[in-house]
Scaffold this motif. Structure first.
Motif, short mmCIF file in Angstrom:
data_model
loop_
_atom_site.label_atom_id
_atom_site.label_comp_id
_atom_site.label_asym_id
_atom_site.label_seq_id
_atom_site.Cartn_x
_atom_site.Cartn_y
_atom_site.Cartn_z
N GLY A 163 0.65 -1.02 -0.07
CA GLY A 163 0.12 0.05 -0.21
C GLY A 163 0.88 1.26 -0.08
O GLY A 163 0.42 2.15 -0.75
N VAL A 164 1.82 1.12 0.73
CA VAL A 164 2.68 2.51 0.95
C VAL A 164 3.58 2.53 -0.56
O VAL A 164 3.66 3.64 -1.22
N GLY A 165 3.92 1.38 -0.85
CA GLY A 165 4.50 1.49 -2.31
C GLY A 165 3.68 1.97 -3.27
O GLY A 165 4.06 2.50 -4.42
N LEU A 166 2.61 1.53 -3.12
CA LEU A 166 1.46 2.27 -4.42
C LEU A 166 1.61 3.80 -4.43
O LEU A 166 1.51 4.37 -5.39
N VAL A 167 1.36 4.46 -3.37
CA VAL A 167 1.41 5.70 -2.95
C VAL A 167 3.01 6.47 -3.58
O VAL A 167 2.61 7.51 -4.35
N ILE A 168 3.78 5.56 -3.26
CA ILE A 168 5.24 6.11 -3.94
C ILE A 168 5.23 6.04 -5.37
O ILE A 168 5.75 6.79 -6.02
N TYR A 169 4.85 5.00 -5.93
CA TYR A 169 4.75 4.65 -7.21
C TYR A 169 3.89 5.73 -8.05
O TYR A 169 4.25 6.29 -8.97
N GLY A 170 2.68 5.91 -7.48
CA GLY A 170 2.03 7.19 -7.99
C GLY A 170 2.42 8.40 -7.95
O GLY A 170 2.36 8.99 -8.55
N LEU A 171 3.15 8.94 -6.86
CA LEU A 171 3.80 10.26 -6.79
C LEU A 171 5.05 10.32 -7.88
O LEU A 171 4.89 11.27 -8.47
N LEU A 172 5.65 9.16 -8.07
CA LEU A 172 6.75 9.28 -9.16
C LEU A 172 6.13 9.22 -10.30
O LEU A 172 6.73 9.90 -11.37
N GLU A 173 5.09 8.65 -10.78
CA GLU A 173 4.37 8.64 -11.90
C GLU A 173 3.96 10.10 -12.41
O GLU A 173 4.17 10.75 -13.66
N GLU A 174 3.22 10.59 -11.50
CA GLU A 174 2.66 12.12 -11.43
C GLU A 174 3.78 13.11 -11.71
O GLU A 174 3.67 13.95 -12.62
N GLU A 175 4.74 13.06 -10.74
CA GLU A 175 6.12 13.88 -11.00
C GLU A 175 6.72 13.68 -12.30
O GLU A 175 7.01 14.76 -13.03
N SER A 176 6.74 12.67 -13.02
CA SER A 176 7.60 12.24 -14.30
C SER A 176 6.37 12.85 -15.18
O SER A 176 7.11 13.58 -16.33
N LYS A 177 5.27 12.79 -15.51
CA LYS A 177 4.46 13.56 -16.28
C LYS A 177 4.47 14.95 -16.15
O LYS A 177 4.40 15.65 -17.26
N GLU A 178 4.52 15.39 -15.14
CA GLU A 178 4.83 17.01 -14.95
C GLU A 178 6.17 17.61 -15.62
O GLU A 178 5.98 18.70 -16.28
N ARG A 179 7.18 16.81 -15.41
CA ARG A 179 8.21 17.00 -15.98
C ARG A 179 8.44 17.10 -17.28
O ARG A 179 8.96 17.89 -18.20
N GLU A 180 7.82 15.99 -18.06
CA GLU A 180 7.64 15.83 -19.35
C GLU A 180 6.71 16.85 -19.92
O GLU A 180 6.92 17.43 -21.17
N ALA A 181 5.59 17.10 -19.28
CA ALA A 181 4.75 18.33 -19.68
C ALA A 181 5.51 19.56 -19.76
O ALA A 181 5.13 20.40 -20.71
N ALA A 182 6.30 19.91 -18.84
CA ALA A 182 7.02 21.01 -18.86
C ALA A 182 7.97 21.06 -19.69
O ALA A 182 8.25 22.34 -20.53
#
Length: 459
Positions: free
Chosen positions: A376-395
């Protein structure tokens, strides 16, 4: 990116919801947590969609109330004995207009893997590149192919697949609970985010997540996921063995296992006895702790031997410098570390999500550092990394799409006043007349010199 990321662990024995955000120093803060008994799930597979959806609703509602946050989308873990893996090689030619390999070329190579032929009733969950080869030259694992000059890009892939019907049941249960799925993540991959660090993955490590219904294995080497496997044996099988051999109820067997169970009978006193209350008017049942340990030892040996077989089959047995990391609820059995080292011959430790949690500022009422919460904790970390990666790519795309700044136009010369123009014209005219006069005087002097002498006009 949303302020919070929600992870949903749909396990065999429990369904747990975690709501978290990024904290300081790269840690995560869990602001909401909910857990209910898992109903309708067998060995990681959703069997009854409606019952599972009801359990999901309760867990999510508890977490949402704690976080004061309306949950509408989640990252979901997936496991079960239907999970398989395979290897595949793919290649793409680099277009002539690309002087160097671009990210779009790598993306195209990975996307092609989702179109490979599979057995009927299977679908792809994850695609993991193992290496990159540019024009027959294999790149080191730490070299990004983007920016390398070449005309042909090749990679070997580790592909994780699942049964389409079982994957659909998870999606349907989450939808029935009124939620959207942002991502489906293989549970040992999620657990790895919470109990391993980059050093473990680079050195080589085997993560073994012993849950209620399945034992999930993920092997990393040089920072890359190399092998995955799901075994249909885990904590529930041990509980059932205790129930059947000791002739007690299942919840009593589970309690005995967690409170008094041990993997090594040799480390248990022969005289210790546990009294189990009898049913109705029956006498209490007495069970020797050594008998309990013997039952657990037999089943745990079977599980660890299969783990050892998977490690050997991966081909990375001698490259696991960081050893074996046990996590999940089953990893809390007494002496399991020592027993794992005895069976596998590899150094073993217990992995907890503690080092990734900002525990001082988390607002939950349960010790989330327990190994059972690794997924469960790992799913949150995975989601945070995914969203941060998408933000960097969009920028980065926004910067690339922005028009180049135009050079400032040269200023137009200012119109001079009429009087100033006239003054300049008069001055220029005077200069011109003066020059004409000097030229005329010079011409007269030269004529007189040629035609006159001291005595008069030349003949």
């Amino acid at each position: 990116m949303n302020k919070y990321i929600v992870g949903l662990d749909i396990g065999t024995t429990k369904i747990a919801c975690f709501i978290g955000e990024r904290a300081e120093k790269g840690k995560i803060r869990i602001v909401g947590f909910g857990k209910t008994e898992s109903v309708g799930v067998e060995r990681g597979i959703v069997k009854n969609i409606r019952s599972t959806a009801d359990s999901i609703r309760r867990a999510v509602a508890d977490a949402a109330d704690m976080a004061k946050y309306d949950v509408d989308e989640v990252y979901v873990g997936i496991a079960g004995q239907h999970i398989k893996s395979r290897s595949n090689q793919g290649s793409v030619m680099i277009p002539q207009e690309h002087r160097l390999i671009e990210k779009s070329d790598v993306d195209r190579l990975i996307e092609d893997q989702y179109r490979i032929m599979l057995e009927p009733g299977e679908e792809i969950i994850h695609v993991f590149p193992q290496n990159y080869i540019v024009d027959n030259d294999m790149l080191d694992p730490d070299i990004d192919p983007v920016g390398v000059a070449g005309k042909c890009l090749v990679s070997n892939f580790h592909i994780v697949t699942g049964n389409t019907a079982n994957v659909r049941n998870i999606r349907d249960a989450v939808a029935e609970a009124g939620l959207r799925i942002k991502g489906v993540v293989l549970e040992p991959i999620a657990s790895a985010y919470s109990v391993l660090d980059d050093g473990d993955k680079a050195a080589g490590v085997a993560l073994v997540d012993i849950g209620g219904g399945t034992t999930d294995i993920a092997i990393f080497q040089e920072g890359i996921i190399r092998h995955t496997s799901v075994l249909p044996l885990a904590g529930n099988v041990i509980t059932n063995d205790i129930r059947d051999n000791c002739k007690i109820l299942k919840h009593q067997a589970e309690s005995l296992k967690t409170k008094f169970g041990s993997c090594l009978p040799s480390n248990v006193s022969q005289d210790d006895i546990i009294a189990i209350p009898g049913i109705r008017n029956q006498e209490p049942r007495e069970i020797y702790v050594k008998t309990l340990a013997t039952i657990i030892n037999a089943r745990m040996r079977m599980i660890l031997e299969q783990v050892q077989y998977e490690i050997q089959s991966s081909g990375f047995e001698r490259q696991l410098i960081a050893g074996v990391v046990l996590t999940g609820g089953g990893s809390k059995l007494k002496h399991i570390k020592e027993y794992s080292e005895l069976i596998t011959g590899i150094d073993t430790r217990i992995g907890t999500p503690d080092e990734h949690l900002d525990r001082d500022r988390s607002t939950t009422y349960e010790d989330l550092s327990h190994p059972m919460y690794a997924t469960g904790v790992g799913l949150v970390i995975y989601g945070l990394l995914e969203e941060e990666s998408k933000e960097r790519e969009a920028a980065a795309q926004a910067v690339a799409a922005a028009p180049e700044p135009q050079a400032a136009p040269e200023p137009e010369p200012e119109e001079e006043p009429v009087d100033k123009k006239k003054s300049k014209a008069d001055k220029s005219k005077r200069k011109s007349l003066s020059a004409d006069a000097r030229n005329f005087s010079k011409s007269i002097t030269e004529w007189l010199t040629r035609n006159f002498t001291e005595d008069g006009l030349n003949e």
